[in-house]
Design a protein around this motif. Structure first.
Motif, mmCIF file in Angstrom:
data_model
loop_
_atom_site.group_PDB
_atom_site.id
_atom_site.type_symbol
_atom_site.label_atom_id
_atom_site.label_comp_id
_atom_site.label_asym_id
_atom_site.label_seq_id
_atom_site.Cartn_x
_atom_site.Cartn_y
_atom_site.Cartn_z
ATOM 1 N N ALA A 61 25.646 23.786 -5.208
ATOM 2 C CA ALA A 61 26.901 24.209 -4.896
ATOM 3 C C ALA A 61 26.704 26.156 -5.254
ATOM 4 N N VAL A 62 25.810 26.346 -6.244
ATOM 5 C CA VAL A 62 25.828 27.806 -6.425
ATOM 6 C C VAL A 62 25.119 28.511 -5.004
ATOM 7 N N LEU A 63 24.186 27.829 -4.793
ATOM 8 C CA LEU A 63 23.190 28.480 -3.840
ATOM 9 C C LEU A 63 23.617 28.176 -2.248
ATOM 10 N N LYS A 64 24.699 27.446 -2.296
ATOM 11 C CA LYS A 64 25.103 27.319 -0.796
ATOM 12 C C LYS A 64 25.503 28.572 -0.084
ATOM 13 N N PRO A 65 26.465 29.499 -0.468
ATOM 14 C CA PRO A 65 26.590 30.785 0.042
ATOM 15 C C PRO A 65 25.299 31.271 0.449
ATOM 16 N N LEU A 66 24.428 31.514 -0.426
ATOM 17 C CA LEU A 66 23.213 32.262 -0.155
ATOM 18 C C LEU A 66 22.445 31.641 0.888
ATOM 19 N N LEU A 67 22.203 30.319 0.795
ATOM 20 C CA LEU A 67 21.722 29.533 2.059
ATOM 21 C C LEU A 67 22.261 29.852 3.540
ATOM 22 N N ALA A 68 23.555 30.167 3.469
ATOM 23 C CA ALA A 68 24.091 30.336 4.729
ATOM 24 C C ALA A 68 23.613 31.640 5.554
ATOM 25 N N GLU A 69 23.069 32.373 4.655
ATOM 26 C CA GLU A 69 22.692 33.740 5.103
ATOM 27 C C GLU A 69 21.418 33.708 5.814
ATOM 28 N N ILE A 70 20.688 32.623 5.388
ATOM 29 C CA ILE A 70 19.278 32.654 6.006
ATOM 30 C C ILE A 70 19.145 32.297 7.525
ATOM 31 N N ALA A 125 15.670 31.218 -16.724
ATOM 32 C CA ALA A 125 14.613 30.986 -15.526
ATOM 33 C C ALA A 125 15.478 30.861 -14.217
ATOM 34 N N ALA A 126 16.499 30.006 -14.522
ATOM 35 C CA ALA A 126 17.538 29.621 -13.434
ATOM 36 C C ALA A 126 18.276 30.946 -12.906
ATOM 37 N N ALA A 127 18.493 31.725 -13.964
ATOM 38 C CA ALA A 127 19.423 33.037 -13.687
ATOM 39 C C ALA A 127 18.446 33.964 -13.108
ATOM 40 N N ALA A 128 17.051 34.200 -13.441
ATOM 41 C CA ALA A 128 16.227 35.049 -12.769
ATOM 42 C C ALA A 128 15.823 34.662 -11.308
ATOM 43 N N LEU A 129 15.974 33.344 -11.129
ATOM 44 C CA LEU A 129 15.534 32.632 -9.779
ATOM 45 C C LEU A 129 16.833 33.042 -8.700
ATOM 46 N N TYR A 130 18.096 33.138 -9.284
ATOM 47 C CA TYR A 130 19.273 33.253 -8.732
ATOM 48 C C TYR A 130 19.311 34.679 -8.123
ATOM 49 N N GLN A 131 18.878 35.787 -9.045
ATOM 50 C CA GLN A 131 18.983 37.083 -9.033
ATOM 51 C C GLN A 131 17.823 37.458 -7.943
ATOM 52 N N ALA A 132 16.670 36.711 -7.898
ATOM 53 C CA ALA A 132 15.919 37.139 -7.048
ATOM 54 C C ALA A 132 16.078 36.468 -5.725
ATOM 55 N N ILE A 133 16.809 35.478 -5.304
ATOM 56 C CA ILE A 133 17.350 34.956 -4.359
ATOM 57 C C ILE A 133 18.031 35.964 -3.566
ATOM 58 N N LYS A 134 19.265 36.531 -4.389
ATOM 59 C CA LYS A 134 20.180 37.311 -4.009
ATOM 60 C C LYS A 134 19.683 38.710 -3.467
ATOM 61 N N ALA A 158 11.160 35.139 2.390
ATOM 62 C CA ALA A 158 11.158 35.250 0.970
ATOM 63 C C ALA A 158 12.224 34.315 0.227
ATOM 64 N N ARG A 159 13.586 34.711 0.821
ATOM 65 C CA ARG A 159 14.438 34.143 0.310
ATOM 66 C C ARG A 159 14.541 32.401 0.055
ATOM 67 N N ALA A 160 13.806 31.816 1.318
ATOM 68 C CA ALA A 160 13.665 30.328 1.477
ATOM 69 C C ALA A 160 12.753 29.732 0.355
ATOM 70 N N ASP A 161 11.616 30.661 0.129
ATOM 71 C CA ASP A 161 10.608 30.100 -0.842
ATOM 72 C C ASP A 161 11.353 30.218 -2.437
ATOM 73 N N LEU A 162 12.193 31.175 -2.534
ATOM 74 C CA LEU A 162 12.898 31.172 -3.871
ATOM 75 C C LEU A 162 13.736 30.008 -3.942
ATOM 76 N N VAL A 163 14.285 29.779 -3.016
ATOM 77 C CA VAL A 163 15.421 28.691 -3.000
ATOM 78 C C VAL A 163 14.686 27.164 -3.400
ATOM 79 N N ARG A 164 13.575 27.144 -2.580
ATOM 80 C CA ARG A 164 12.874 25.925 -3.043
ATOM 81 C C ARG A 164 12.384 25.783 -4.389
ATOM 82 N N ARG A 165 11.874 27.031 -4.905
ATOM 83 C CA ARG A 165 11.505 26.919 -6.222
ATOM 84 C C ARG A 165 12.895 26.875 -7.302
ATOM 85 N N ALA A 166 14.143 27.294 -6.934
ATOM 86 C CA ALA A 166 15.053 27.052 -7.582
ATOM 87 C C ALA A 166 15.552 25.548 -7.582
ATOM 88 N N PHE A 167 15.531 24.955 -6.371
ATOM 89 C CA PHE A 167 15.802 23.540 -6.572
ATOM 90 C C PHE A 167 14.725 22.645 -7.020
#
Length: 284
Positions: free
Chosen positions: A275-284, A236-245, A252-261
Motif C-alpha cells: 500500500a505504501v509503495l503503490k503510488p511509486l509503482l505507478a510512476e514506473i 532498513a525499510a525506511a532507507a529503501l523507501y527513501q531510495a525508491i523515491k 533502478a526503482r524497480a530493483d529497489l522495489v523488489r528488495r523492499a518487497f
C-alpha cells in the motif's frame, strides 16, 4: 486487508437494531467498542454520534475522551472529563481527572482525585508512577508501563515529556500505537516501529506510514549498508523507501522495489508495504 475490512463492514451499518433488555449492553455500544478495539477510532466516533439520550454503555461517554487524548487535545479531553465527573460516579472519571488536575497545577485537586480513585480499589502501578511524575517527582523511573497502555497512559506520558518505554510496542492497542507514532519525545526508531505496527492492524493509513519512512533521518554512512545489507529493521525499510523515491530511473526503482518487497515479506509487512509503495509503482 479484505479480511480485516469484513468485521469493519459488519460493525458499521446504521440499520435499526433491537433495543435489548434493561441492564444489558446495547448492540450499538458493543459494535462501537469493537471498532475502537480494532483501532478504527474515527469509525467508532461516527457510529457513536449522536449519543443516545440515556446511554446504557460507558463507551458512549468514554470514547470521546479517549479520542481526544489520542489526538493530543488535552483541553477538550479535560472538558469531557469534567462533564463525566458530574454525570457518572465511575472510578474512570476520578482516574482521568488526575491528569487534568496535575497538568493545570492543581496539586491538591490531583491528590484528592488520586486518593478517591485508590479508595475505589484502583490498582495501576504505571498510572501511579506517571501521576507521581506529573506531580513533580523527578526520582520516578519509567522503564515499563506494565501490561497495558491506555490513551490516558499515553496522554500522561506526553504531559510528562518523558521518552516512551520500549515495551509500549508489545502492550499498546492499535489506536495507541498510531498515536505513539507521532509522539516527538519517543525514540525515532520506536516511533517508526509503532507506525508499522499500527499500519499492520489497519489503524494507520498507508500514506502516514509512508510519511514516517520519508521523515526518518538516516546518516549517509549508514544508508548503503541498510539498502544492500541483511538488516531487517524498520530503519532498513525506511532507507529503501527513501531510495525508491530518489531512484534516477525506472530500472533502478524497480530493483529497489523488489528488495523492499523481499524485506517486507521477511518481516510480515507485505500488505502495508504494498500500500505504501503503490503510488511509486505507478510512476514506473
Amino acid at each position: 486487508p479484505p479480511l480485516r475490512a469484513l468485521p469493519t463492514r459488519l460493525l458499521l451499518p446504521t440499520a435499526q437494531v433491537p433495543p435489548g433488555e434493561a441492564g444489558t449492553p446495547t448492540l450499538l455500544g458493543l459494535r462501537i467498542a469493537q471498532l475502537y478495539e480494532l483501532g478504527q477510532v474515527d469509525a467508532a466516533q461516527q457510529l457513536a454520534t449522536p449519543k443516545p439520550q440515556q446511554p446504557k454503555d460507558t463507551i458512549f461517554l468514554q470514547l470521546p475522551v479517549d479520542a481526544a487524548l489520542l489526538q493530543n487535545d488535552l483541553p477538550r479531553a479535560c472538558e469531557l472529563i469534567g462533564q463525566g465527573l458530574r454525570e457518572d460516579g465511575a472510578a474512570y472519571w476520578q482516574k482521568a481527572s488526575v491528569l487534568c488536575r496535575y497538568t493545570s497545577k492543581d496539586i491538591a485537586g490531583g491528590d484528592l482525585a488520586l486518593s478517591l480513585w485508590r479508595d475505589t480499589g484502583g490498582d495501576d502501578p504505571a498510572f501511579s508512577a506517571l501521576a507521581a511524575v506529573l506531580r513533580g517527582d523527578t526520582r520516578v523511573k519509567l522503564e515499563s508501563l506494565g501490561s497495558a497502555v491506555s490513551p490516558l497512559h499515553l496522554a500522561m506520558l506526553r504531559a510528562s515529556g518523558r521518552p516512551a518505554p520500549k515495551d509500549m510496542l508489545d502492550i499498546a492497542s492499535p489506536a495507541v500505537l498510531a498515536a505513539l507514532a507521532s509522539y516527538d519525545k519517543a525514540d525515532a526508531d520506536l516511533r517508526l516501529a509503532a507506525a508499522e505496527a499500527a499500519a499492520r492492524f489497519g489503524a494507520l493509513a498507508p500514506e502516514k506510514l509512508a510519511g514516517a519512512y520519508a521523515d526518518l533521518n538516516i546518516p549517509e554512512v549508514q544508508r548503503a549498508s541498510l539498502i544492500n545489507g541483511k538488516d531487517k529493521s524498520p530503519r532498513a525499510a525506511a532507507a529503501l523507501y527513501q531510495a525508491i523515491k530518489g531512484a534516477p530511473d525506472a530500472k533502478a526503482r524497480a530493483d529497489l522495489v523488489r528488495r523492499a518487497f523481499e524485506l517486507a515479506q521477511a518481516r510480515d509487512l507485505l500488505f502495508p508495504t504494498a500500500a505504501v509503495l503503490k503510488p511509486l509503482l505507478a510512476e514506473i
